[in-house]
Design an enzyme around this catalytic site. Structure first.
Site, short mmCIF file in Angstrom:
data_model
loop_
_atom_site.label_atom_id
_atom_site.label_comp_id
_atom_site.label_asym_id
_atom_site.label_seq_id
_atom_site.Cartn_x
_atom_site.Cartn_y
_atom_site.Cartn_z
N GLN A 49 75.43 46.07 -6.89
CA GLN A 49 74.32 46.47 -6.03
C GLN A 49 74.69 46.21 -4.58
OE1 GLN A 49 70.47 45.01 -7.35
NE2 GLN A 49 69.76 44.80 -5.25
N ASP A 50 74.41 47.17 -3.71
CA ASP A 50 74.58 47.01 -2.27
C ASP A 50 73.21 46.99 -1.62
OD1 ASP A 50 77.32 47.14 -2.58
OD2 ASP A 50 77.53 49.14 -1.73
N HIS B 73 67.86 31.95 0.24
CA HIS B 73 67.48 32.55 -1.04
C HIS B 73 68.60 32.45 -2.06
CE1 HIS B 73 65.03 35.29 1.83
NE2 HIS B 73 64.30 34.25 1.48
N TYR C 292 75.24 43.64 2.36
CA TYR C 292 75.83 42.77 1.36
C TYR C 292 75.90 43.41 -0.02
CZ TYR C 292 70.88 41.32 0.71
OH TYR C 292 69.52 41.28 0.54
N ASP D 142 59.10 32.44 3.42
CA ASP D 142 60.23 31.55 3.70
C ASP D 142 59.81 30.24 4.36
OD1 ASP D 142 61.90 33.38 2.53
OD2 ASP D 142 62.86 34.04 4.38
#
Length: 183
Positions: free
Chosen positions: A47-48, A62, A132, A170
């Site tokens: 996965q990108d 995370h 990523y 967050d």
């Protein structure tokens, strides 16, 4: 490509070979065989992901737990970020330690964050496009996270904390001592 081991076991900074001339440049950003030789393990990315953020945005820290743990290969396509990985593998000699790397479109460095690490980044430029690759699919039920300013981690974000832009989610993440175990 040049693979630079960090103080965190299995974490690498990757410097690509850039071929530049008057027209611009060319670089190989990923080669499965070269990557496996460089990090000493086979990682199959599935996965990108890409995000766009403004200055002061902090995303993280995370991770994914259990069978859904993810390794990530991260880089910046536009702008500049401080990228941070925290070793949360319970039996690791570098458990609870972090590595911070400056990633930018200019330096073209990449950072390999293996499974068992929390990950986050802070945008230092006016804007940044962050890219990523992940070796496992995202699973909401397996989400984990660490509070960015946990005293036990003592991360130096090198940025005024009162100027950070952080999602509500967050800001209420647990500390390392209270976080979900990665496995």
């Amino acid at each position: 490509m040049n693979f630079i081991a960090t103080k965190l076991q299995d974490c690498y900074i990757i410097e690509p070979k850039i071929i530049a001339d008057e027209r611009g440049y060319f670089m190989e950003s990923f080669n499965e065989k070269t990557f496996a030789n460089g990090v000493g393990q086979h990682v199959h990315f599935v996965q990108d992901n890409q995000s766009f953020s403004t200055k002061g945005v902090l995303r993280g820290l995370h991770y994914q737990c259990g069978d859904h743990a993810q390794a990530k290969l991260v880089r910046v396509l536009q702008g500049e970020v401080l990228d941070v990985a925290v070793d949360i593998r319970p039996n690791s000699p570098t458990y609870g330690q972090y590595e911070a790397v400056l990633l930018s479109a200019e330096n073209q460095k990449q950072f390999f964050v293996p499974r068992g690490f929390a990950h986050g980044f802070l945008v230092l430029s006016a804007t940044a496009t962050f890219f990523y690759k992940c070796d496992n699919f995202y699973n909401k039920e397996s989400e984990g996270g660490l509070l960015f300013n946990d005293d036990a981690l003592d991360i130096d974000w090198n940025f005024p904390l009162d100027q950070l832009i952080i999602s509500e989610k967050d800001t209420i993440l647990p500390t390392l001592n209270n976080a979900k175990k990665v496995w």
